[in-house]
Design a protein around this motif. Sequence first.
Motif, PDB file in Angstrom:
ATOM      1  N   HIS A 231       0.799  -1.225   0.000  1.00 28.48           N
ATOM      2  CA  HIS A 231       0.000   0.000   0.000  1.00 28.48           C
ATOM      3  C   HIS A 231       0.832   1.276   0.000  1.00 28.48           C
ATOM      4  O   HIS A 231       0.282   2.348  -0.209  1.00 28.48           O
ATOM      5  CB  HIS A 231      -0.947   0.022   1.195  1.00 28.48           C
ATOM      6  CG  HIS A 231      -1.999  -1.033   1.135  1.00 28.48           C
ATOM      7  ND1 HIS A 231      -3.075  -0.959   0.288  1.00 28.48           N
ATOM      8  CD2 HIS A 231      -2.135  -2.198   1.802  1.00 28.48           C
ATOM      9  CE1 HIS A 231      -3.837  -2.025   0.447  1.00 28.48           C
ATOM     10  NE2 HIS A 231      -3.286  -2.800   1.361  1.00 28.48           N
ATOM     11  N   GLY A 232       2.107   1.194   0.290  1.00 29.86           N
ATOM     12  CA  GLY A 232       2.964   2.373   0.265  1.00 29.86           C
ATOM     13  C   GLY A 232       3.121   3.063   1.609  1.00 29.86           C
ATOM     14  O   GLY A 232       4.081   3.771   1.826  1.00 29.86           O
ATOM     15  N   ASN A 233       2.205   2.865   2.536  1.00 27.65           N
ATOM     16  CA  ASN A 233       2.319   3.438   3.877  1.00 27.65           C
ATOM     17  C   ASN A 233       1.534   2.566   4.848  1.00 27.65           C
ATOM     18  O   ASN A 233       0.915   1.582   4.463  1.00 27.65           O
ATOM     19  CB  ASN A 233       1.821   4.888   3.905  1.00 27.65           C
ATOM     20  CG  ASN A 233       0.399   5.022   3.440  1.00 27.65           C
ATOM     21  OD1 ASN A 233      -0.282   4.030   3.217  1.00 27.65           O
ATOM     22  ND2 ASN A 233      -0.060   6.242   3.303  1.00 27.65           N
ATOM     23  N   ASP A 234       1.563   2.949   6.131  1.00 30.06           N
ATOM     24  CA  ASP A 234       0.852   2.153   7.134  1.00 30.06           C
ATOM     25  C   ASP A 234      -0.362   2.884   7.697  1.00 30.06           C
ATOM     26  O   ASP A 234      -0.874   2.522   8.740  1.00 30.06           O
ATOM     27  CB  ASP A 234       1.797   1.759   8.264  1.00 30.06           C
ATOM     28  CG  ASP A 234       2.259   2.939   9.096  1.00 30.06           C
ATOM     29  OD1 ASP A 234       2.266   4.059   8.563  1.00 30.06           O
ATOM     30  OD2 ASP A 234       2.611   2.729  10.263  1.00 30.06           O
ATOM     31  N   CYS A 235      -0.840   3.877   6.981  1.00 28.46           N
ATOM     32  CA  CYS A 235      -2.010   4.638   7.430  1.00 28.46           C
ATOM     33  C   CYS A 235      -3.283   3.842   7.114  1.00 28.46           C
ATOM     34  O   CYS A 235      -3.462   3.343   6.006  1.00 28.46           O
ATOM     35  CB  CYS A 235      -2.031   5.992   6.737  1.00 28.46           C
ATOM     36  SG  CYS A 235      -3.217   7.127   7.436  1.00 28.46           S
ATOM     37  N   PHE A 236      -4.166   3.726   8.095  1.00 32.83           N
ATOM     38  CA  PHE A 236      -5.374   2.933   7.907  1.00 32.83           C
ATOM     39  C   PHE A 236      -6.374   3.591   6.962  1.00 32.83           C
ATOM     40  O   PHE A 236      -7.243   2.921   6.420  1.00 32.83           O
ATOM     41  CB  PHE A 236      -6.052   2.647   9.243  1.00 32.83           C
ATOM     42  CG  PHE A 236      -5.418   1.533   9.998  1.00 32.83           C
ATOM     43  CD1 PHE A 236      -5.369   0.264   9.484  1.00 32.83           C
ATOM     44  CD2 PHE A 236      -4.851   1.759  11.239  1.00 32.83           C
ATOM     45  CE1 PHE A 236      -4.784  -0.773  10.162  1.00 32.83           C
ATOM     46  CE2 PHE A 236      -4.270   0.727  11.932  1.00 32.83           C
ATOM     47  CZ  PHE A 236      -4.227  -0.539  11.398  1.00 32.83           C
ATOM     48  N   ASN A 237      -6.260   4.895   6.748  1.00 33.30           N
ATOM     49  CA  ASN A 237      -7.196   5.566   5.843  1.00 33.30           C
ATOM     50  C   ASN A 237      -6.942   5.205   4.378  1.00 33.30           C
ATOM     51  O   ASN A 237      -7.821   5.356   3.561  1.00 33.30           O
ATOM     52  CB  ASN A 237      -7.087   7.087   6.015  1.00 33.30           C
ATOM     53  CG  ASN A 237      -7.578   7.527   7.368  1.00 33.30           C
ATOM     54  OD1 ASN A 237      -8.404   6.868   7.978  1.00 33.30           O
ATOM     55  ND2 ASN A 237      -7.060   8.647   7.854  1.00 33.30           N
ATOM     56  N   SER A 238      -5.733   4.729   4.073  1.00 35.95           N
ATOM     57  CA  SER A 238      -5.431   4.377   2.688  1.00 35.95           C
ATOM     58  C   SER A 238      -5.880   2.964   2.313  1.00 35.95           C
ATOM     59  O   SER A 238      -5.829   2.588   1.162  1.00 35.95           O
ATOM     60  CB  SER A 238      -3.932   4.514   2.436  1.00 35.95           C
ATOM     61  OG  SER A 238      -3.223   3.553   3.187  1.00 35.95           O
ATOM     62  N   PHE A 239      -6.322   2.186   3.300  1.00 34.24           N
ATOM     63  CA  PHE A 239      -6.779   0.825   3.016  1.00 34.24           C
ATOM     64  C   PHE A 239      -8.206   0.855   2.500  1.00 34.24           C
ATOM     65  O   PHE A 239      -9.019   1.680   2.878  1.00 34.24           O
ATOM     66  CB  PHE A 239      -6.734  -0.048   4.264  1.00 34.24           C
ATOM     67  CG  PHE A 239      -5.369  -0.208   4.858  1.00 34.24           C
ATOM     68  CD1 PHE A 239      -4.226  -0.097   4.079  1.00 34.24           C
ATOM     69  CD2 PHE A 239      -5.218  -0.464   6.204  1.00 34.24           C
ATOM     70  CE1 PHE A 239      -2.979  -0.257   4.618  1.00 34.24           C
ATOM     71  CE2 PHE A 239      -3.984  -0.622   6.751  1.00 34.24           C
ATOM     72  CZ  PHE A 239      -2.864  -0.505   5.966  1.00 34.24           C
ATOM     73  N   SER A 240      -8.506  -0.081   1.626  1.00 29.19           N
ATOM     74  CA  SER A 240      -9.861  -0.210   1.125  1.00 29.19           C
ATOM     75  C   SER A 240     -10.236  -1.693   1.127  1.00 29.19           C
ATOM     76  O   SER A 240      -9.410  -2.542   0.776  1.00 29.19           O
ATOM     77  CB  SER A 240      -9.968   0.342  -0.294  1.00 29.19           C
ATOM     78  OG  SER A 240     -11.244   0.089  -0.816  1.00 29.19           O
ATOM     79  N   MET A 241     -11.446  -1.999   1.508  1.00 29.42           N
ATOM     80  CA  MET A 241     -11.893  -3.384   1.531  1.00 29.42           C
ATOM     81  C   MET A 241     -12.079  -3.934   0.121  1.00 29.42           C
ATOM     82  O   MET A 241     -12.069  -5.134  -0.083  1.00 29.42           O
ATOM     83  CB  MET A 241     -13.199  -3.510   2.315  1.00 29.42           C
ATOM     84  CG  MET A 241     -13.037  -3.212   3.786  1.00 29.42           C
ATOM     85  SD  MET A 241     -11.864  -4.282   4.588  1.00 29.42           S
ATOM     86  CE  MET A 241     -12.812  -5.763   4.728  1.00 29.42           C
ATOM     87  N   LEU A 242     -12.239  -3.082  -0.859  1.00 27.37           N
ATOM     88  CA  LEU A 242     -12.419  -3.537  -2.235  1.00 27.37           C
ATOM     89  C   LEU A 242     -11.108  -4.023  -2.854  1.00 27.37           C
ATOM     90  O   LEU A 242     -11.126  -4.866  -3.737  1.00 27.37           O
ATOM     91  CB  LEU A 242     -13.010  -2.409  -3.069  1.00 27.37           C
ATOM     92  CG  LEU A 242     -14.410  -1.950  -2.679  1.00 27.37           C
ATOM     93  CD1 LEU A 242     -14.815  -0.747  -3.528  1.00 27.37           C
ATOM     94  CD2 LEU A 242     -15.402  -3.075  -2.814  1.00 27.37           C
ATOM     95  N   GLU A 243      -9.964  -3.513  -2.359  1.00 26.47           N
ATOM     96  CA  GLU A 243      -8.680  -3.908  -2.914  1.00 26.47           C
ATOM     97  C   GLU A 243      -8.214  -5.248  -2.402  1.00 26.47           C
ATOM     98  O   GLU A 243      -7.401  -5.905  -3.023  1.00 26.47           O
ATOM     99  CB  GLU A 243      -7.621  -2.845  -2.592  1.00 26.47           C
ATOM    100  CG  GLU A 243      -7.845  -1.548  -3.299  1.00 26.47           C
ATOM    101  CD  GLU A 243      -6.801  -0.503  -2.890  1.00 26.47           C
ATOM    102  OE1 GLU A 243      -5.909  -0.848  -2.108  1.00 26.47           O
ATOM    103  OE2 GLU A 243      -6.903   0.628  -3.354  1.00 26.47           O
ATOM    104  N   CYS A 244      -8.671  -5.670  -1.239  1.00 19.92           N
ATOM    105  CA  CYS A 244      -8.168  -6.885  -0.626  1.00 19.92           C
ATOM    106  C   CYS A 244      -8.692  -8.108  -1.259  1.00 19.92           C
ATOM    107  O   CYS A 244      -9.243  -8.599  -1.906  1.00 19.92           O
ATOM    108  CB  CYS A 244      -8.514  -6.944   0.845  1.00 19.92           C
ATOM    109  SG  CYS A 244      -7.707  -5.661   1.788  1.00 19.92           S
TER     110      CYS A 244
END
Length: 97
Positions: free
Chosen positions: A84-97
Amino acid sequence: MFNYLIICSIIMIFCGLWSFCLYRKHLLNMLLSLEFIMLGIFWMMSLSICFLGGEVFFVLFFLTLAACEGALGLSLLVSVVRTHGNDCFNSFSMLEC
């Protein structure tokens, strides 16, 4: 003296829980607060077992499990940063997983 050390370890555990709930924006902060909680529990267990005159093998087993948990958390952090490029939780998306 023993009571003060137990109270200090309980304060460590609650400070770790407080920081875990408060600073949940980054994965690294959450992992560090989990390790602080484990350190407080380890300190309280070692004080209690040494005060009661028990064996310290259980404390060493707990320390081994805490080290394995830390290694697993760091490997998870490395894989998240690589994908993801960083460890910030706001950049995660459930659609990408």
